[in-house]
Every structure is written in structure tokens, then in C-alpha cells.
Write a protein that holds these residues in place. Sequence first.
Motif, mmCIF file in Angstrom:
data_model
loop_
_atom_site.group_PDB
_atom_site.id
_atom_site.type_symbol
_atom_site.label_atom_id
_atom_site.label_comp_id
_atom_site.label_asym_id
_atom_site.label_seq_id
_atom_site.Cartn_x
_atom_site.Cartn_y
_atom_site.Cartn_z
ATOM 1 N N LEU A 5 0.825 -1.194 0.000
ATOM 2 C CA LEU A 5 0.000 0.000 0.000
ATOM 3 C C LEU A 5 0.870 1.258 0.000
ATOM 4 O O LEU A 5 0.604 2.210 -0.739
ATOM 5 N N ILE A 6 1.926 1.258 0.800
ATOM 6 C CA ILE A 6 2.760 2.453 0.948
ATOM 7 C C ILE A 6 3.692 2.635 -0.241
ATOM 8 O O ILE A 6 3.703 3.682 -0.901
ATOM 9 N N SER A 7 4.498 1.618 -0.521
ATOM 10 C CA SER A 7 5.518 1.765 -1.561
ATOM 11 C C SER A 7 4.934 1.640 -2.966
ATOM 12 O O SER A 7 5.471 2.231 -3.909
ATOM 13 N N GLY A 8 3.843 0.916 -3.093
ATOM 14 C CA GLY A 8 3.234 0.759 -4.407
ATOM 15 C C GLY A 8 2.193 1.822 -4.691
ATOM 16 O O GLY A 8 2.391 2.716 -5.510
ATOM 17 N N THR A 9 1.081 1.758 -3.978
ATOM 18 C CA THR A 9 -0.026 2.673 -4.261
ATOM 19 C C THR A 9 0.314 4.123 -3.930
ATOM 20 O O THR A 9 0.228 5.002 -4.789
ATOM 21 N N ILE A 13 1.682 6.730 -6.873
ATOM 22 C CA ILE A 13 0.814 7.789 -7.388
ATOM 23 C C ILE A 13 1.391 9.171 -7.114
ATOM 24 O O ILE A 13 1.353 10.056 -7.970
ATOM 25 N N LEU A 14 1.948 9.390 -5.929
ATOM 26 C CA LEU A 14 2.492 10.708 -5.605
ATOM 27 C C LEU A 14 3.681 11.063 -6.492
ATOM 28 O O LEU A 14 3.943 12.235 -6.755
ATOM 29 N N GLY A 15 4.404 10.071 -6.964
ATOM 30 C CA GLY A 15 5.468 10.294 -7.943
ATOM 31 C C GLY A 15 6.508 11.292 -7.495
ATOM 32 O O GLY A 15 7.036 11.211 -6.389
ATOM 33 N N ILE A 19 9.305 12.598 -1.775
ATOM 34 C CA ILE A 19 10.748 12.342 -1.716
ATOM 35 C C ILE A 19 11.132 11.618 -0.432
ATOM 36 O O ILE A 19 12.281 11.649 -0.021
ATOM 37 N N GLY A 20 10.160 10.975 0.201
ATOM 38 C CA GLY A 20 10.457 10.186 1.393
ATOM 39 C C GLY A 20 11.377 9.023 1.070
ATOM 40 O O GLY A 20 11.323 8.450 -0.016
ATOM 41 N N GLU A 21 12.233 8.668 2.006
ATOM 42 C CA GLU A 21 13.209 7.600 1.800
ATOM 43 C C GLU A 21 12.863 6.347 2.602
ATOM 44 O O GLU A 21 13.691 5.464 2.774
ATOM 45 N N GLY A 112 5.473 10.579 5.908
ATOM 46 C CA GLY A 112 4.064 10.250 6.075
ATOM 47 C C GLY A 112 3.873 9.033 6.950
ATOM 48 O O GLY A 112 4.829 8.435 7.446
ATOM 49 N N ASP A 113 2.614 8.717 7.129
ATOM 50 C CA ASP A 113 2.265 7.558 7.950
ATOM 51 C C ASP A 113 0.908 7.067 7.480
ATOM 52 O O ASP A 113 0.066 7.852 7.031
ATOM 53 N N THR A 114 0.686 5.772 7.551
ATOM 54 C CA THR A 114 -0.586 5.182 7.159
ATOM 55 C C THR A 114 -1.047 4.209 8.225
ATOM 56 O O THR A 114 -0.283 3.349 8.666
ATOM 57 N N LYS A 115 -2.284 4.365 8.655
ATOM 58 C CA LYS A 115 -2.895 3.452 9.609
ATOM 59 C C LYS A 115 -4.236 2.978 9.056
ATOM 60 O O LYS A 115 -4.966 3.746 8.429
ATOM 61 N N VAL A 116 -4.545 1.720 9.290
ATOM 62 C CA VAL A 116 -5.847 1.168 8.927
ATOM 63 C C VAL A 116 -6.563 0.783 10.222
ATOM 64 O O VAL A 116 -6.019 0.043 11.042
#
Length: 322
Positions: A5-9, A13-15, A19-21, A112-116
Motif C-alpha cells: 500500500l505504501i511503496s506501491g499505491t 501515485i504521488l510520484g 521524496i520520502g526515503e 508520512g504515515d498510514t494506519k488502517v
Amino acid sequence: MSQELISGTIAGILGDTYIGEMEDSALLELPSMRIAMTTDSFVVDPIFFGNGDIGKIAIAGTVNDLAVSGARPLYLTLAVVLEEGFELEDFRRILRSVRDAARVADVKIVAGDTKVVRRGEADGIFLNTTGVGMLERPFTLSSRTLQTGDQVIVTGFLGDHSIHILSMREGLGFERRVHSDCAVLSHVVADVLDTCGDGVRCIRDITRGGLGTVVNEFAQASAITIELDASALPIRPETAMAADMLGVDVMYLANEGNLCLVVAAEQAEAALKALHAHPECAQAAVVGQVVTAEAGTVRMVDVDGRVSTVELLYGAQLPRLC
């Protein structure tokens, strides 16, 4: 699945705006010792609306907050709280809006951060952003510097965002004629500051609490009186009609692409010329001025010359929109 979800989607998309590493912290180059920083959370309902969505409003809102402080926006963080079962295509659509708005603002998303969370715990999706900008100019914008004779300028129609969202919620039909004014305005602010310099006293984006709240905050900060001309306020007839139906006052309705500026009298014409060069500010107009009277008050003069007080809004006349 989280990694995908993070590295792919998300990153995919953000392209070039991302610039996060994938490290625990972003390492940033700051060309100034003076920076501006802001943070905000977004819980828009509905998530998609005319002229925008939660992704666009998150970027625009954060960038605009930096810009009106006199800063050039540089970096954003983006945290996402997703509800279990949220449609991936809707998420991709939101990310595309984030990317497009970031490109318009010329900012980079650096962390960033992602939580479900479980179904029913997040109303679909929540976004949180933090923005960092650079203060490059030798002067500071402050609502404590207003002087008698200064002119009050509004850059667009009042109340459109609130009426659009409320109409969508309640099925009133106005949303087809009154769209949200959600827009990135950092380039607009930069042009005005480049044109007028320290003739610009202060700028505020007209979001929660509307113009009535903004000008009251100005008046109280500088201990002056602001006098508004009711006939000069840019308000769409449809917005006025909808507000009347809902029993709300346009003066306290939120916008998401509208600014209030106070400028020195001799700079008002130049400021308007700079604003009118941008399509989103075609309705920019002088709507009032600073006068010598009771300190910390705002008054409204109607077309018949009657004077009323614009009170500071206590509580909320509407449910929170975003």
C-alpha cells in the motif's frame, strides 16, 4: 500488504512530489534560519465534492496557511487513517488530487504515515498534514500592525465552500450552481507580497468562522475598528439564497480558496491588480477599511447607510465541514 500500500499505491501515485526515503525521519535542507510551520487534520464529509476532495483540500489548506504567514511553502507531511474496507480506487483518486495540488503549490511530501482502523472507526478516511515554509522577506505580516486608513480586501465570493458542502449533504440542489472554491493560493500571496511589500499588513485565509471571525480577530489584535461596506461584499445570489433557506449568515461561512488582506491605502490598487491577474481571484474587491472609532470592533454599513455591529461568532452556526 501494508508495504504494498505504501511503496506501491501511495508512493507510486504521488510520484515526483514524494521524496520520502522510507526512513524514520526526513532529512531536509532549509535555506533560511526563519521558518513557518503549521499542522491540520481533515475530516471532510462528503469526501468528494465539486472542484475538489479531501486530498486537494488537505494540501491547499496547509499550503495556504503557510503562505498567508508570508512563507514560501516547501515541505509537507501526509498521514492517512483509512477505515477497513475503504475503496482502493477512491483512495487512488484522493492521492492523485494530493499529487496534483502539491505540484501546483510546488511543494514536496517528505514524510508520512498510514494506519488502517476497523470499519466504522474513521468515517472512511482522515488526513493529517504538517507544512514547513521558508520566510524569505525582510518584513513580517501581523494583524497587530493595522493602521487607520488601511483597506480590507477579499479575494473571492464568500461562503461558496460551505454552501456547496451543505447542499450536497442536504440535497438542496445548490451544489450544481455553487461549487467549492478550494484552491492553492500560495502563488497568489507571493505575487501580492512581491508587488506591495510591507504595504501588506496581514493576510488570513477565510476558513472556519468566515469573514466575520477574521475581521474581528484583526480588530481585536490591533485595537482598532474595521468598517465593512455591505454592498461591496462579493456574494453569489445563489449562496445568499441558500444561506437564507438554511438560516445562516454568509459572514460566518467557511471558504477554502478565499483570502482576507489588509493593505496600506496607497497599495490597495496595486494589490487588486496583482490579485485580478489570477483567475481564482477575479472577484477580489475592497470591502472595508480601518477607521478611528471604538477599539476592537467591526461594524457593517448597509446600502441605506444603517450601521450594525459584526459580532464575533461564539459557538458554531453549522456542523463542522472539514
